[in-house]
Design an enzyme around this catalytic site. Sequence first.
Site, PDB file in Angstrom:
ATOM      1  N   ARG A 105      15.534  -8.770 -41.644  1.00 30.73           N
ATOM      2  CA  ARG A 105      14.952  -7.592 -40.999  1.00 30.73           C
ATOM      3  C   ARG A 105      15.986  -7.021 -40.024  1.00 30.73           C
ATOM      4  NH1 ARG A 105      12.032  -7.601 -35.677  1.00 30.73           N
ATOM      5  NH2 ARG A 105      11.138  -5.534 -35.455  1.00 30.73           N
ATOM      6  N   HIS A 150      14.137   0.839 -33.439  1.00 27.92           N
ATOM      7  CA  HIS A 150      14.193  -0.302 -32.524  1.00 27.92           C
ATOM      8  C   HIS A 150      14.915   0.147 -31.239  1.00 27.92           C
ATOM      9  CE1 HIS A 150      14.010  -4.957 -32.422  1.00 27.92           C
ATOM     10  NE2 HIS A 150      14.388  -4.572 -31.211  1.00 27.92           N
ATOM     11  N   GLU A 195       7.713  -2.785 -31.290  1.00 35.01           N
ATOM     12  CA  GLU A 195       7.157  -2.988 -29.953  1.00 35.01           C
ATOM     13  C   GLU A 195       6.905  -1.705 -29.155  1.00 35.01           C
ATOM     14  OE1 GLU A 195       9.633  -5.820 -27.936  1.00 35.01           O
ATOM     15  OE2 GLU A 195       9.023  -7.422 -29.260  1.00 35.01           O
ATOM     16  N   ASN A 337       5.381  -9.621 -33.024  1.00 36.17           N
ATOM     17  CA  ASN A 337       6.429 -10.330 -32.283  1.00 36.17           C
ATOM     18  C   ASN A 337       5.747 -11.178 -31.228  1.00 36.17           C
ATOM     19  OD1 ASN A 337       8.268  -8.900 -33.754  1.00 36.17           O
ATOM     20  ND2 ASN A 337       9.094  -7.719 -32.040  1.00 36.17           N
ATOM     21  N   TYR A 339       6.402 -14.486 -28.443  1.00 36.35           N
ATOM     22  CA  TYR A 339       7.359 -15.417 -27.830  1.00 36.35           C
ATOM     23  C   TYR A 339       6.711 -16.456 -26.927  1.00 36.35           C
ATOM     24  CZ  TYR A 339      11.261 -12.528 -29.437  1.00 36.35           C
ATOM     25  OH  TYR A 339      12.168 -11.867 -30.220  1.00 36.35           O
ATOM     26  N   GLU A 406       9.087 -11.448 -35.240  1.00 31.57           N
ATOM     27  CA  GLU A 406      10.011 -12.068 -34.275  1.00 31.57           C
ATOM     28  C   GLU A 406       9.354 -13.251 -33.587  1.00 31.57           C
ATOM     29  OE1 GLU A 406      11.792  -9.528 -31.259  1.00 31.57           O
ATOM     30  OE2 GLU A 406      12.157  -7.962 -32.760  1.00 31.57           O
TER      31      GLU A 406
HETATM   32  C1  PNW Z   1      11.919  -8.297 -28.269  1.00 27.72           C
HETATM   33  N1  PNW Z   1       7.740  -9.388 -23.487  1.00 27.72           N
HETATM   34  O1  PNW Z   1      11.626  -7.744 -27.043  1.00 27.72           O
HETATM   35  C2  PNW Z   1      12.793  -7.272 -28.957  1.00 27.72           C
HETATM   36  O2  PNW Z   1      12.234  -6.797 -30.151  1.00 27.72           O
HETATM   37  C3  PNW Z   1      14.200  -7.706 -29.184  1.00 27.72           C
HETATM   38  O3  PNW Z   1      15.027  -6.585 -29.337  1.00 27.72           O
HETATM   39  C4  PNW Z   1      14.653  -8.598 -28.053  1.00 27.72           C
HETATM   40  O4  PNW Z   1      16.007  -8.913 -28.116  1.00 27.72           O
HETATM   41  C5  PNW Z   1      13.797  -9.856 -28.099  1.00 27.72           C
HETATM   42  O5  PNW Z   1      12.426  -9.553 -28.020  1.00 27.72           O
HETATM   43  C6  PNW Z   1      14.120 -10.846 -26.998  1.00 27.72           C
HETATM   44  O6  PNW Z   1      13.897 -10.308 -25.740  1.00 27.72           O
HETATM   45  C7  PNW Z   1      10.659  -8.220 -26.196  1.00 27.72           C
HETATM   46  O7  PNW Z   1       7.948  -9.255 -22.281  1.00 27.72           O
HETATM   47  C8  PNW Z   1      10.814  -7.949 -24.862  1.00 27.72           C
HETATM   48  O8  PNW Z   1       6.678  -9.905 -23.895  1.00 27.72           O
HETATM   49  C9  PNW Z   1       9.840  -8.322 -23.969  1.00 27.72           C
HETATM   50  C10 PNW Z   1       8.709  -8.983 -24.417  1.00 27.72           C
HETATM   51  C11 PNW Z   1       8.557  -9.276 -25.743  1.00 27.72           C
HETATM   52  C12 PNW Z   1       9.538  -8.881 -26.633  1.00 27.72           C
END
Ligand code: PNW
Length: 508
Positions: A105, A150, A195, A337, A339, A406
């Site tokens: 991707r 993006h 996002e 996405n 995390y 992601e």
């Molecule tokens: C993603 N949050 O961003 C992006 O899609 C990527 O480009 C980035 O490099 C990656 O995560 C790592 O940071 C995020 O605060 C930024 O929850 C912030 C959040 C989640 C995703």
Amino acid sequence: MKLKELSSPIPCTFTNIWIILFAFLSTSSGSHFPKNFKFGVSTASYQIEGAWNVSGKGENIWDRMTHEHPNWIEDRTNGDVACDSYHQWKTDIELINNLGVDFYRFSLSWSRLLPTGFSNYVNPDGVRYYNGIINELLKNNIEPIITIYHWDLPQPIQNEGGWPNIVTAEYFADYAKVAFELFGDRVKTWITFNEPIEICQNGYGGGGKAPRIFSSGVSDYLCGRTLLMAHAKVFHLYDRHYRHKQQGKIGVTINTGWFEPKSNDPKDVAAAELSLQMMFGWWTNPIFSKTGDYPLLMKDRIANISRAQHFKRSRLPNFNNEEIKFIQGTSDFLGLNHYSTVLASYAPLPNVIPVSFSNDLNVKTEVDPKWIPSAATWIHDVPWGFRKLLNWIKGEYNNPPVFVTENGYPDVGQFNDMERIHYLQGYLDELLKAILVDDCNVYAYSVWSVLDNMEWNRGYTLKFGLYHVNFTDPKRKRSPKSSVQFYKDFIKSSRKFDSIEMKSMVSN
Ligand code: PNW
């Protein structure tokens, strides 16, 4: 008992204990994902390409911001060269191929294809560049998956107001049309936006990302309205004019953490739900819910607070019925996405409420000090939150097909990246349980990211790559970290069973 009959959280019957045990044993010895499950890796144009003004590329909002205000980036760097993937894309594809993934991707740089952002001129070198990548991926049996946007808006479009200006939806649709025409014969999965909340909140609501406009509680909502309309426009464009001949799928990627109530107090439970609805539901409710439109909770809350602040109307710009219908159902899958997890709790509204999104939401968040941290304050290794989130999505939106676009872990760049492996193993285990035990409809998973890259405001201080990149080397030499072998083995061992076999093994 059939897996389908199980609800979540899982009741503690003998059968279910057996299923959980099976899932645990199967994952800890590698992984036994359904055979048709897809694994991949993700990147984004600004973060890896470099070549910011090479071969006809125009200026975008990240070029402008990092050049004019280097101090807004932690290490005063920019994406001028980044991983130099504009020149080294063939090497990158070899590295991706080495992982044994099903798909890659990546995102298109809008201003590399359309230097001014407008579709009256298409840059031939941009077309050549992405054609090269797509063809090489296909040659290696890797599916190219394209994120159309993006975060790298062409500067001339920002000069017209950028995303808070509804006209940007038209320009975006023009750009997407160019992409479908050029690449749609070979690209079968499209993602309109990566996002939306980061684009709107961080870009226009004071989060510090380009174009770094501080207008929280107003421009972020305007931006959101444009994005939802733009997404729907592009979905309908594809649906009407391309789907039939190109036979592809189109969706959107929306990010969220899991919000765990800090206690059983109904106020904390409500605060966690409100967070999900206002941060994730803002985007998913209009597209994936039965009712369409913003979540009712969000609409009512912002309308009430706006009234208390003496606004003539809600700061959340509404959709009329026609627009609600236009947006509803406009996604073939939910790109997710994810995390990390936070604990959410109730916070009383102050008497005088300053205008901002975070005041509209007004929820307290914190983390459990026992959770394993990372090099980013917002990411902890809390895998069970992933499973809870997938179950929440299943319940809220009638189990839509989910594509995890992601998931990943940041550190400071060590080669023996055991913490990343621990994180990925844990999250993949929970994902497997969500699929096999809870029957969540997840069909693909992607690690962020292939390479260490330009991590936005953190510059090169934060590393998400499976491969290390030496940023002091003009050649930007790439070398594998331990997690390369881990992911490679994981994917390989996951190909053992097909989903029917898996289901019969865990059902009785
Ligand atoms: C993603 N949050 O961003 C992006 O899609 C990527 O480009 C980035 O490099 C990656 O995560 C790592 O940071 C995020 O605060 C930024 O929850 C912030 C959040 C989640 C995703």
